[in-house]
Design a protein around this motif. Structure first.
Motif, PDB file in Angstrom:
ATOM      1  N   UNK A   1       0.803  -1.227   0.000  1.00  0.00           N
ATOM      2  CA  UNK A   1       0.000   0.000   0.000  1.00  0.00           C
ATOM      3  C   UNK A   1       0.835   1.275   0.000  1.00  0.00           C
ATOM      4  N   UNK A   2       2.151   1.131   0.169  1.00  0.00           N
ATOM      5  CA  UNK A   2       3.002   2.322   0.154  1.00  0.00           C
ATOM      6  C   UNK A   2       3.399   2.737  -1.262  1.00  0.00           C
ATOM      7  N   UNK A   3       3.202   1.866  -2.241  1.00  0.00           N
ATOM      8  CA  UNK A   3       3.712   2.113  -3.585  1.00  0.00           C
ATOM      9  C   UNK A   3       3.258   3.445  -4.169  1.00  0.00           C
ATOM     10  N   UNK A   4       2.006   3.805  -3.934  1.00  0.00           N
ATOM     11  CA  UNK A   4       1.464   5.037  -4.525  1.00  0.00           C
ATOM     12  C   UNK A   4       1.958   6.301  -3.824  1.00  0.00           C
ATOM     13  N   UNK A   5       2.666   6.151  -2.718  1.00  0.00           N
ATOM     14  CA  UNK A   5       3.075   7.309  -1.929  1.00  0.00           C
ATOM     15  C   UNK A   5       4.522   7.728  -2.150  1.00  0.00           C
TER      16      UNK A   5
ATOM     17  N   UNK B   1      12.187   8.322  -4.636  1.00  0.00           N
ATOM     18  CA  UNK B   1      12.056   7.235  -3.671  1.00  0.00           C
ATOM     19  C   UNK B   1      11.688   5.919  -4.337  1.00  0.00           C
ATOM     20  N   UNK B   2      10.880   5.989  -5.401  1.00  0.00           N
ATOM     21  CA  UNK B   2      10.427   4.780  -6.100  1.00  0.00           C
ATOM     22  C   UNK B   2      11.577   4.055  -6.785  1.00  0.00           C
ATOM     23  N   UNK B   3      12.709   4.716  -6.939  1.00  0.00           N
ATOM     24  CA  UNK B   3      13.863   4.082  -7.574  1.00  0.00           C
ATOM     25  C   UNK B   3      14.410   2.931  -6.732  1.00  0.00           C
ATOM     26  N   UNK B   4      14.014   2.860  -5.471  1.00  0.00           N
ATOM     27  CA  UNK B   4      14.435   1.749  -4.612  1.00  0.00           C
ATOM     28  C   UNK B   4      13.928   0.413  -5.156  1.00  0.00           C
ATOM     29  N   UNK B   5      12.920   0.466  -6.046  1.00  0.00           N
ATOM     30  CA  UNK B   5      12.364  -0.755  -6.624  1.00  0.00           C
ATOM     31  C   UNK B   5      13.002  -1.130  -7.959  1.00  0.00           C
TER      32      UNK B   5
ATOM     33  N   UNK C   1      15.247   8.303  10.360  1.00  0.00           N
ATOM     34  CA  UNK C   1      13.884   8.534   9.873  1.00  0.00           C
ATOM     35  C   UNK C   1      13.710   7.954   8.469  1.00  0.00           C
ATOM     36  N   UNK C   2      12.467   7.942   8.005  1.00  0.00           N
ATOM     37  CA  UNK C   2      12.152   7.305   6.731  1.00  0.00           C
ATOM     38  C   UNK C   2      12.807   8.005   5.549  1.00  0.00           C
ATOM     39  N   UNK C   3      12.862   9.344   5.570  1.00  0.00           N
ATOM     40  CA  UNK C   3      13.483  10.067   4.467  1.00  0.00           C
ATOM     41  C   UNK C   3      14.942   9.654   4.316  1.00  0.00           C
ATOM     42  N   UNK C   4      15.636   9.493   5.443  1.00  0.00           N
ATOM     43  CA  UNK C   4      17.036   9.065   5.400  1.00  0.00           C
ATOM     44  C   UNK C   4      17.155   7.643   4.881  1.00  0.00           C
ATOM     45  N   UNK C   5      16.238   6.778   5.281  1.00  0.00           N
ATOM     46  CA  UNK C   5      16.268   5.391   4.800  1.00  0.00           C
ATOM     47  C   UNK C   5      16.106   5.347   3.282  1.00  0.00           C
ATOM     48  N   UNK C   6      15.138   6.120   2.776  1.00  0.00           N
ATOM     49  CA  UNK C   6      14.904   6.122   1.335  1.00  0.00           C
ATOM     50  C   UNK C   6      16.105   6.674   0.578  1.00  0.00           C
ATOM     51  N   UNK C   7      16.736   7.700   1.128  1.00  0.00           N
ATOM     52  CA  UNK C   7      17.937   8.254   0.497  1.00  0.00           C
ATOM     53  C   UNK C   7      19.050   7.206   0.437  1.00  0.00           C
ATOM     54  N   UNK C   8      19.212   6.451   1.512  1.00  0.00           N
ATOM     55  CA  UNK C   8      20.233   5.399   1.546  1.00  0.00           C
ATOM     56  C   UNK C   8      19.899   4.273   0.572  1.00  0.00           C
ATOM     57  N   UNK C   9      18.605   3.950   0.441  1.00  0.00           N
ATOM     58  CA  UNK C   9      18.187   2.916  -0.513  1.00  0.00           C
ATOM     59  C   UNK C   9      18.525   3.326  -1.945  1.00  0.00           C
TER      60      UNK C   9
ATOM     61  N   UNK D   1       5.012  -0.097   9.900  1.00  0.00           N
ATOM     62  CA  UNK D   1       4.619   1.240  10.298  1.00  0.00           C
ATOM     63  C   UNK D   1       4.448   2.107   9.055  1.00  0.00           C
ATOM     64  N   UNK D   2       3.583   3.124   9.147  1.00  0.00           N
ATOM     65  CA  UNK D   2       3.333   3.977   7.998  1.00  0.00           C
ATOM     66  C   UNK D   2       4.450   5.009   7.866  1.00  0.00           C
ATOM     67  N   UNK D   3       5.241   4.960   6.765  1.00  0.00           N
ATOM     68  CA  UNK D   3       6.389   5.850   6.644  1.00  0.00           C
ATOM     69  C   UNK D   3       6.083   7.221   6.052  1.00  0.00           C
ATOM     70  N   UNK D   4       4.831   7.473   5.697  1.00  0.00           N
ATOM     71  CA  UNK D   4       4.486   8.725   5.036  1.00  0.00           C
ATOM     72  C   UNK D   4       3.545   9.525   5.939  1.00  0.00           C
ATOM     73  N   UNK D   5       4.010   9.795   7.172  1.00  0.00           N
ATOM     74  CA  UNK D   5       3.187  10.446   8.167  1.00  0.00           C
ATOM     75  C   UNK D   5       2.776  11.856   7.778  1.00  0.00           C
ATOM     76  N   UNK D   6       3.546  12.457   6.866  1.00  0.00           N
ATOM     77  CA  UNK D   6       3.207  13.811   6.444  1.00  0.00           C
ATOM     78  C   UNK D   6       2.296  13.833   5.224  1.00  0.00           C
ATOM     79  N   UNK D   7       1.858  12.621   4.819  1.00  0.00           N
ATOM     80  CA  UNK D   7       0.952  12.529   3.687  1.00  0.00           C
ATOM     81  C   UNK D   7      -0.326  11.829   4.132  1.00  0.00           C
ATOM     82  N   UNK D   8      -1.383  12.116   3.466  1.00  0.00           N
ATOM     83  CA  UNK D   8      -2.681  11.516   3.803  1.00  0.00           C
ATOM     84  C   UNK D   8      -2.775  10.127   3.206  1.00  0.00           C
ATOM     85  N   UNK D   9      -3.169   9.178   4.029  1.00  0.00           N
ATOM     86  CA  UNK D   9      -3.382   7.816   3.524  1.00  0.00           C
ATOM     87  C   UNK D   9      -4.581   7.803   2.597  1.00  0.00           C
TER      88      UNK D   9
END
Length: 198
Positions: free
Chosen positions: A112-116, A121-125, A144-152, A189-197
């Protein structure tokens, strides 16, 4: 070369961990019951869904209305031990064997995170997801999640066998030290807390 490297490691790990995994299966059956393996759909390379395997760490305890109790109430001491030692991840070796995962790559999160994800960030896939990854050896649950995505994404751009070996050695060291490990499974856990689900 990465696939050959993964298959070689699979062979070694199956030889090393067959007996420990048998004991873990017995422990899960004794303390948690069936099923022993927890399966969940996760996004693989290019977002394609696959069934990821883990050892079960929680009971199916429910309230009077039939609803599952909170994770913290269903996580047993044995399950907590499996998580803190990362032994619950061992069945993912068979995902690697099937070509759905690699030993090293961005951790597969939930479908369910794919659309967010942002475009970056999607380049991790763009690569196979991994049992461990660059983010896991650079903070894991302590960043935090932003740092994780940057590292990915950094891993995607710098992937090599030499880097994979470095990550694997650092993973073993961090697991032995229990460094950056949290009892709660951050992958759910939901990693996009600043975005609306949705």
């Amino acid at each position: 070369m990465k696939r050959t490297f993964d298959l070689l490691l699979c062979s070694i790990c199956i030889l090393i961990f067959t007996v420990p995994m048998a004991f873990i299966c017995a422990g899960i059956y004794l303390f948690l019951g069936k099923p022993i393996i927890f399966c969940q759909t996760r996004p693989g390379r290019n977002g394609a869904p696959f069934k990821m395997y883990k050892f079960r760490t929680m009971t199916d305890a429910r309230d009077s209305a039939g609803n599952l109790l909170p994770d913290s109430m269903r996580l047993t001491k044995f399950g907590l031990f499996l998580r803190r030692t990362s032994l619950d991840e061992l069945p993912e070796i068979f995902n690697v064997l099937k070509g759905e995962m690699s030993f090293v790559g961005p951790r597969p999160l939930l479908m369910q995170y794919l659309d967010h994800y942002t475009q970056t960030q999607a380049r991790r896939h763009e690569v196979l997801p991994g049992i461990t990854g660059w983010a896991q050896v650079n903070g894991r649950n302590t960043i935090n999640w932003e740092q994780r995505f940057e590292l990915d994404v950094w891993y995607v751009d710098n992937m090599s066998i030499a880097l994979d070996i470095k990550i694997l050695f650092r993973t073993v060291w961090k697991v032995l030290k229990r460094e950056g490990v949290a009892a709660k499974d951050s992958e759910t856990m939901y990693p996009f807390s600043n975005q609306k689900k949705n």
